[in-house]
Every structure is written in C-alpha cells, then in structure tokens.
Design a protein around this motif. Structure first.
Motif, mmCIF file in Angstrom:
data_model
loop_
_atom_site.group_PDB
_atom_site.id
_atom_site.type_symbol
_atom_site.label_atom_id
_atom_site.label_comp_id
_atom_site.label_asym_id
_atom_site.label_seq_id
_atom_site.Cartn_x
_atom_site.Cartn_y
_atom_site.Cartn_z
ATOM 1 N N THR A 189 34.215 38.266 39.160
ATOM 2 C CA THR A 189 35.053 37.075 39.298
ATOM 3 C C THR A 189 35.549 36.917 40.729
ATOM 4 N N THR A 190 36.144 37.982 41.262
ATOM 5 C CA THR A 190 36.769 37.882 42.577
ATOM 6 C C THR A 190 35.730 37.805 43.682
ATOM 7 N N HIS A 217 50.000 36.938 44.328
ATOM 8 C CA HIS A 217 49.443 35.815 43.578
ATOM 9 C C HIS A 217 48.472 35.023 44.456
ATOM 10 N N ALA A 218 48.524 33.693 44.448
ATOM 11 C CA ALA A 218 47.466 32.884 45.062
ATOM 12 C C ALA A 218 47.211 33.224 46.526
ATOM 13 N N ALA A 219 48.265 33.391 47.312
ATOM 14 C CA ALA A 219 48.083 33.665 48.741
ATOM 15 C C ALA A 219 47.313 34.953 48.973
ATOM 16 N N GLY A 220 47.479 35.929 48.072
ATOM 17 C CA GLY A 220 46.758 37.184 48.206
ATOM 18 C C GLY A 220 45.261 37.030 48.060
ATOM 19 N N SER A 221 44.822 35.996 47.344
ATOM 20 C CA SER A 221 43.389 35.768 47.163
ATOM 21 C C SER A 221 42.698 35.415 48.476
ATOM 22 N N GLU A 314 42.343 31.659 34.835
ATOM 23 C CA GLU A 314 41.126 32.052 34.130
ATOM 24 C C GLU A 314 39.864 31.823 34.962
ATOM 25 N N ALA A 315 39.957 30.998 35.978
ATOM 26 C CA ALA A 315 38.854 30.733 36.911
ATOM 27 C C ALA A 315 39.504 30.437 38.261
ATOM 28 N N PRO A 316 39.870 31.476 39.004
ATOM 29 C CA PRO A 316 40.837 31.317 40.094
ATOM 30 C C PRO A 316 40.334 30.583 41.329
ATOM 31 N N MET A 317 41.153 29.633 41.777
ATOM 32 C CA MET A 317 41.141 29.068 43.124
ATOM 33 C C MET A 317 39.983 28.122 43.461
ATOM 34 N N THR A 318 38.773 28.367 42.948
ATOM 35 C CA THR A 318 37.612 27.675 43.522
ATOM 36 C C THR A 318 36.761 26.919 42.498
ATOM 37 N N SER A 369 30.623 29.497 35.011
ATOM 38 C CA SER A 369 30.457 30.041 36.363
ATOM 39 C C SER A 369 30.684 31.544 36.347
ATOM 40 N N PRO A 370 30.101 32.280 37.306
ATOM 41 C CA PRO A 370 30.481 33.688 37.493
ATOM 42 C C PRO A 370 31.956 33.846 37.853
ATOM 43 N N LEU A 371 32.601 32.726 38.195
ATOM 44 C CA LEU A 371 34.028 32.726 38.530
ATOM 45 C C LEU A 371 34.907 32.927 37.307
#
Length: 521
Positions: A189-190, A217-221, A314-318, A369-371
């Motif tokens: 995922t990541t 959280h989000a900023a760490g991604s 569940e499908a982060p950021m992108t 997606s693999p995400l």
C-alpha cells in the motif's frame, strides 16, 4: 498472505526505501528541527541506535507498537527505527481522548506504547494499564528514556525487513456504526502511494519540506518521498500563520502540505503581505474539501503553486490529484474538482446496483488499486461491505465530467470533516447516549467558513431535566476529545424520523445546506 516461493516479483519494502533515501545523499542535511540539523548519514546512524534500544526493551519483528508523538527530530528517529526493525505500528491521534487511546491499544493488541513524554507525559499514568509496556522518548534523570538509552549503542546496519506482503502498519479510523476500526496496510500500500506521489506531484528539484501537521498522520506520508528526492525536512511542532510564514521566509521553503483551515488562517493573517513567500513552489492541500471562493483567493495571493490530493485512510493520499496547471482563477468550476484519477488506480462511480453510472451522474466513488488496504482488523463483516463487488467503497458520492475530472458532492457515510479531522457522528451520539440528561441525539455537520464543517449536536433533553450547550460540549470533550466535541448544540423536542423510524438526518442537514452546490464543505 501470498506465498513468497517466487521472489522475483518482490518490490522494495518501506524500510528498504528509507535506507535508499538515507544513503543517496549522506552528507546533505536531512532534518532541521528546533534549530538543530542532522545529515542523512547521521539520521541513519541514530535510527540504527534506536533499533538496538527497542531490541533491548524486548521488541522484535512483527510486534505491534503504538506511537504517540509530536513533530520533533527524536520522534522521526523513532518512526524510522520502528520500520527498520520490522514492527507493525500504529499512530495515536494526539487530540483523541485517553478513552479512545485505551480502546485502540486493546483492539490492536499492542505490545508497547512509545510516547513523547515531553509533550504527552500526562497520558502516561492514564494509559499505564492499557498496554503491557510504555516507553518514554525522553524519560528523566532517574529513568532514562529511549534517546539516552540509544546514545551509547551500536549503529551498525542490519538487514531490513524484505517481505512486501508483510503487515506494515495499522491506521485507525472512526466507526460509522460504533468504535474505531483498524485498517491493515502492507508495504504494498505505502510503496504504491510513494511511487504515485513521486510520479504525479510537481516536486521542486530539491524539496525543502515544511511539516505543519502531525508526522503521525497525512504529513508523515510525504516524508519518505521528500527524502527520496534528496530534500530537507523542516519540522514545525506548533503551527500558526506567523510561524509558517517566518519559516518559509527564513529557510526558503519550497514545499509544504496544508489543510484548508490552515490556508484560511494564512489568508486572514493581517501581516501576510509583510512576509516573503516567493520560494513556495508546491503546496499540497487536502483532508477536506476547500471552499472554491477561498481557493480563488489563495491563488491570487500565493500564485499557481497549489495541488489538491484526494484519498482516504483505506486508500491513502493518492486516489486522484488536481495539479497546479488546473488551478486556474478563470475556471471557477474546475476549482471545485478533486482532479483526475492517478495512473495505476481504477475508479468507477457505482450506483446502488453496483453498476457504473453515466457520465455526469452521481455515484459512489469506488477504487481498485495496489493502493487499497488489505482490510479491517478482525472485522470480516465490515470487509464484506466495503469490498462489495470487488471494489473499495469509499462512501464518497461524486460525479465525473466528460474530461475525466471528479467532483465530490456528498458522503454516503455520515462522516464529518472539520478542520481536516474526521469526526464520526455515531461515536459522538454513542457518547451522548451516556449523558444522564440526554434522551436522544443526532450529530451532523453544517457549513462553517473556517472549519469547513462544524460538528453540531441536535439534542432532545430527558423529560424533567435540563442541560446547557456548555454541559454537552464539556461532556463530549471529556469522553471523546476536543476534535469530536460539538461546536454548536441545538435543543429540540423531537428528532425527525424517516418512514421506517430512523432519524432523518437528511431533513436535519437540509435546514443548513439548502442552496449549496454540494453537501460537503
């Protein structure tokens, strides 16, 4: 988990990617925090020392560890070390209540909690019985913390975890029908998210990344892709418009991530024009929809440097992205979009029959997606629902125009997004059900100029009792934390019901959202 009999298709894991980043530019400054800087090589050495400190505490690969940290260099070292050791980790939200933290630690069967005691030391006695072991980052003169323990230990590199199918982290999201759910992410995922970020965003050549929201959280991604680009991370622990603008001017910051409420604060800051922010080349924003009128204003003020991301836990950021080139002040309708689907994802807008709706019609935004996450922790019935028909059902209702741009228009779930934080009404309602003077309640989000959506409790008091708005707010704050606390309380004699006897939240929301072009803000 898939068999690893044939390793030829294995991708890099997240710790392997961190090591790649740390070794590409060993003498360059990697992190600046509290007026101190360390190089990439120093960051790697400190991280391996921290790995040994965690091992001395009895932690081993695949143990589950929770983190309660702030934005500081020591916290980043711990975060990297946890991954190098192959621990499964989860981050506790700093603004959640001890009650919620206790539930999550138990639900995840956490082996240990690593806590930033300099900032959250008051939580140590409150969580003492919630987890087998608590490790403090700083400690005291009589009780050395992890940083002091690690300082004298070996920094020789070890072999990092190399199984991309292994569980990498748990992300907890509020439950629409009760308690929070643990979301299972493997390295896949990541890694997918990082690769999509690197391929999609308009990165400056050498990012100077100012972190203004929690790295937990989000900023760490965005830390790993920024380091892979050879950038420098500037950690800001306490955000304010003045502190942000000072840092941008002083360090010539060219990259950052902001939530809409932070952007509004910048626009409304009286001294904005006295700062030089010309170095900003890319400012990502997300976590909640932004008011188009305010987005138009920020483009006039800062220039065409903004990019909007859309995803969920569940499908982060992108899932999708609205790039800088589409942030055009003369196309106000386009500013309402959350962009086009990012390459590598499949997205369909599905109706109740799980069939795609026609172009321009509204359907639930669903993703393959693999995400996408592996699933929810120990909740098979929830997995059946969220993966119905072989798609991840996001709960967001959207339409797509003929050019492929997505527009979020409503939420199928009751979730409220206030100031960039997710608030799940059922959790607040369950809390209010325990209040001795509340007969029933319904929690909704109503439009708010600053917060996007304001958490609002519609309350029916028990017959013969009385309670004030402040009583309700204080009660929820004590039991669920300030983020979940209503900012407005409306007292009524009865709640509207649907034909089948359920609380009619659409009717409640309609009183506040009439005339709006979309039912989220």
């Amino acid at each position: 988990m898939p068999s690893r009999a044939n390793l030829v298709h294995d991708s890099e894991t997240i710790p392997q990617l961190y090591l790649r980043a740390l070794r590409q530019n060993p003498n360059q400054i990697a992190v600046h925090s509290d007026d101190q800087s360390i190089t990439y090589h120093q960051l790697e050495c400190l991280s391996w020392q921290m790995v040994r400190a965690l091992q001395q505490q009895g932690l081993k690969a695949e143990d589950t560890v929770a983190l309660l940290t702030s934005n500081r260099q020591e916290a980043l070292i711990v975060l990297i070390a946890v991954q190098l050791l192959g621990l499964k980790y989860l981050s506790l939200h700093p603004m959640a209540s001890p009650e919620d933290h206790t539930f999550i630690l138990a639900d995840a069967s956490a082996n240990a909690l690593i806590i930033d005691d300099r900032n959250y030391g008051d939580r140590v006695p409150l969580l003492h019985n919630a987890v087998p072991r608590i490790m403090e980052i700083d400690g005291s003169s009589s009780r050395p913390g992890l940083i002091k323990q690690a300082a004298t230990l070996d920094n020789t590199p070890m072999s990092p975890p190399d199984d991309p199918c292994a569980i990498y982290k748990l992300a907890y999201t509020g439950g629409t029908t009760g308690r929070s759910k643990g979301i299972i992410h493997t390295h896949r995922t990541t890694t997918t998210m990082v690769m999509q970020m690197l391929a999609t965003y308009e990165w400056p050549e050498c990012p100077r990344y100012l972190v203004t929201t929690p790295i937990s959280h989000a900023a760490g991604s965005l830390l790993l892709p920024a380091l892979l680009k050879g950038g420098t991370v500037y950690l800001m622990d306490k955000y304010s418009p003045e502190a942000f603008l000072n840092a941008v001017e002083r360090h010539r910051i060219n990259f950052s991530f902001l939530v809409p409420t932070q952007i509004y604060g910048l626009l409304d800051y009286p001294e904005l024009s006295t700062f030089d922010h010309s170095s900003l080349a890319l400012v990502l924003y997300g976590a909640s929809p932004i008011a188009p009128s305010r987005l138009w204003q920020v483009l006039q003020t800062f220039g065409q440097v903004f990019g909007q991301l859309y995803g969920q836990a569940e499908a982060p950021m992108t899932i999708s992205y609205l790039p800088q080139k589409d942030h055009l002040v003369d196309q106000p309708e386009r500013l309402r979009s959350c962009g086009k689907v990012i390459v590598g994802n499949q997205v369909e807008l599905l109706g109740a029959d799980l069939r795609p709706v026609k172009t321009g019609e509204i359907g639930e935004l669903c993703v393959r997606s693999p995400l996408v996450m592996e699933g929810y922790l120990n909740r098979p019935e929830e997995n059946d629902k969220v993966f119905a028909g072989g798609w991840l059902h996001t709960g967001d209702m959207a339409r797509m125009d003929s050019d492929g741009y997505l527009y979020l228009v409503d939420r199928n779930k009751d979730m409220i997004i206030s100031g960039g934080f997710n608030v799940y009404p059922s959790e607040v309602e369950n809390c209010l059900a325990q209040h001795p003077n509340v007969a029933s309640s319904a929690v909704i989000g109503i439009p708010h100029e600053k917060w996007g959506e304001q958490v609002t409790a519609v309350v029916v008091p028990r017959q013969g009792s009385s309670c004030s708005e402040q009583d309700i707010i204080t009660y929820v704050t004590q039991h669920k934390g300030v983020v979940n606390s209503p900012k407005k309380v409306i007292f009524v004699d009865e709640l509207p019901l649907t034909a089948i006897g359920k609380v009619d939240k659409k009717a409640l929301r309609a009183q506040h959202w009439s005339g709006q072009s979309r039912q989220i803000s």
